[in-house]
Design an enzyme around this catalytic site. Structure first.
Site, PDB file in Angstrom:
ATOM      1  N   LYS A  23       9.706  -5.547  -5.666  1.00  0.00           N
ATOM      2  CA  LYS A  23       9.068  -4.719  -6.745  1.00  0.00           C
ATOM      3  C   LYS A  23       8.842  -5.672  -7.950  1.00  0.00           C
ATOM      4  O   LYS A  23       9.350  -6.758  -7.966  1.00  0.00           O
ATOM      5  CB  LYS A  23      10.268  -3.554  -7.036  1.00  0.00           C
ATOM      6  CG  LYS A  23      10.278  -2.658  -6.100  1.00  0.00           C
ATOM      7  CD  LYS A  23      11.098  -1.364  -6.459  1.00  0.00           C
ATOM      8  CE  LYS A  23      11.172  -0.324  -5.402  1.00  0.00           C
ATOM      9  NZ  LYS A  23      12.115   0.843  -5.954  1.00  0.00           N
ATOM     10  N   TYR A  68       4.204   7.175  -3.463  1.00  0.00           N
ATOM     11  CA  TYR A  68       5.447   7.816  -3.709  1.00  0.00           C
ATOM     12  C   TYR A  68       5.169   9.131  -3.939  1.00  0.00           C
ATOM     13  O   TYR A  68       5.998  10.103  -4.441  1.00  0.00           O
ATOM     14  CB  TYR A  68       6.181   7.307  -4.980  1.00  0.00           C
ATOM     15  CG  TYR A  68       6.994   6.213  -4.873  1.00  0.00           C
ATOM     16  CD1 TYR A  68       8.129   6.120  -3.945  1.00  0.00           C
ATOM     17  CD2 TYR A  68       6.662   4.911  -5.540  1.00  0.00           C
ATOM     18  CE1 TYR A  68       8.954   4.893  -3.789  1.00  0.00           C
ATOM     19  CE2 TYR A  68       7.303   3.845  -5.401  1.00  0.00           C
ATOM     20  CZ  TYR A  68       8.565   3.763  -4.412  1.00  0.00           C
ATOM     21  OH  TYR A  68       9.280   2.665  -4.467  1.00  0.00           O
ATOM     22  N   ASN A  75      14.937  -1.463  -9.254  1.00  0.00           N
ATOM     23  CA  ASN A  75      15.964  -1.910  -8.440  1.00  0.00           C
ATOM     24  C   ASN A  75      15.465  -2.925  -7.410  1.00  0.00           C
ATOM     25  O   ASN A  75      15.809  -2.972  -6.169  1.00  0.00           O
ATOM     26  CB  ASN A  75      16.549  -0.701  -7.716  1.00  0.00           C
ATOM     27  CG  ASN A  75      15.572   0.208  -7.056  1.00  0.00           C
ATOM     28  OD1 ASN A  75      14.448  -0.169  -7.082  1.00  0.00           O
ATOM     29  ND2 ASN A  75      15.862   1.483  -6.404  1.00  0.00           N
ATOM     30  N   HIS A  78      12.156  -2.328  -2.069  1.00  0.00           N
ATOM     31  CA  HIS A  78      11.944  -1.113  -1.452  1.00  0.00           C
ATOM     32  C   HIS A  78      12.209  -0.951   0.005  1.00  0.00           C
ATOM     33  O   HIS A  78      11.958  -2.440   0.759  1.00  0.00           O
ATOM     34  CB  HIS A  78      10.507  -0.354  -1.459  1.00  0.00           C
ATOM     35  CG  HIS A  78      10.185   0.731  -0.678  1.00  0.00           C
ATOM     36  ND1 HIS A  78      10.445   2.174  -1.186  1.00  0.00           N
ATOM     37  CD2 HIS A  78       9.555   0.558   0.561  1.00  0.00           C
ATOM     38  CE1 HIS A  78       9.931   2.818   0.118  1.00  0.00           C
ATOM     39  NE2 HIS A  78       9.575   2.150   0.798  1.00  0.00           N
ATOM     40  N   GLU A 107       4.263   3.633   6.120  1.00  0.00           N
ATOM     41  CA  GLU A 107       4.128   3.126   4.856  1.00  0.00           C
ATOM     42  C   GLU A 107       3.402   1.534   5.016  1.00  0.00           C
ATOM     43  O   GLU A 107       2.547   1.336   4.082  1.00  0.00           O
ATOM     44  CB  GLU A 107       5.394   2.840   4.150  1.00  0.00           C
ATOM     45  CG  GLU A 107       6.148   4.201   3.658  1.00  0.00           C
ATOM     46  CD  GLU A 107       7.655   3.864   3.107  1.00  0.00           C
ATOM     47  OE1 GLU A 107       8.184   5.024   2.768  1.00  0.00           O
ATOM     48  OE2 GLU A 107       8.069   2.632   3.223  1.00  0.00           O
TER      49      GLU A 107
END
Ligand code: CDP
Ligand code: MG
Length: 136
Positions: free
Chosen positions: A10, A50, A113, A116, A127
């Protein structure tokens, strides 16, 4: 059985210079890298990715964050890759992530965080298709 997960390094982790260490961990853990590219998602792309979280209180912040800078996308394959990768990354909340997991080591907080991972074999395939063409 072998399956596939999407992994994302990320924007927080890319910005902080952790990409190399995270890629090294992926290789050490014996994932086969089927696809790898850097992208800077538009807000619309992040909202599409998302979509399942649309309407949740963290949705806006999450999609703004995910479109705030470049991230690295990976299509990974391994025996039980979905479970294996989620084990390597640790809990969503880095405060709850086990020692030695990527989120425990590199994540700032619940939102930013570091990485993913897909949550099911079906979503892994979906995805990967969302970001990669077959030739990639
Ligand atoms: O990424 P993971 O599958 O572990 O968690 P999720 O529940 O599918 O949530 C997707 C992402 O939304 C998380 O990785 C966090 O970046 C963010 N999130 C958040 O900011 N606040 C929450 N309460 C839950 C998730
Ligand atoms: Mg999830």
């Amino acid at each position: 059985m072998k399956n596939r997960t999407l992994a994302i390094i990320k924007p927080d982790a890319v910005r902080a210079g952790h990409s190399g260490k995270i890629l090294d961990r992926i290789i050490q853990e014996n994932f086969t890298i089927l696809g790898l590219k850097q992208t800077w998602m538009s807000l619309e792309k992040a909202q599409g990715f998302y979509e399942v979280h649309m309407g949740k209180p963290f949705f806006e912040e999450l999609t703004i964050f995910m479109s705030s800078g470049p991230c690295i996308l990976l299509a990974l394959e391994k025996e039980s890759a979905i479970d294996a990768w989620r084990e390597v990354i640790g809990a969503t909340d880095p405060q709850k992530a086990d020692a030695g997991t990527i989120r425990e080591e590199f994540a700032n907080n619940m939102g930013e965080n570091a990485v993913h991972g897909s949550d099911s074999v079906e979503n892994g395939a979906k995805e990967i298709e969302f970001f990669f063409s077959n030739s990639e």
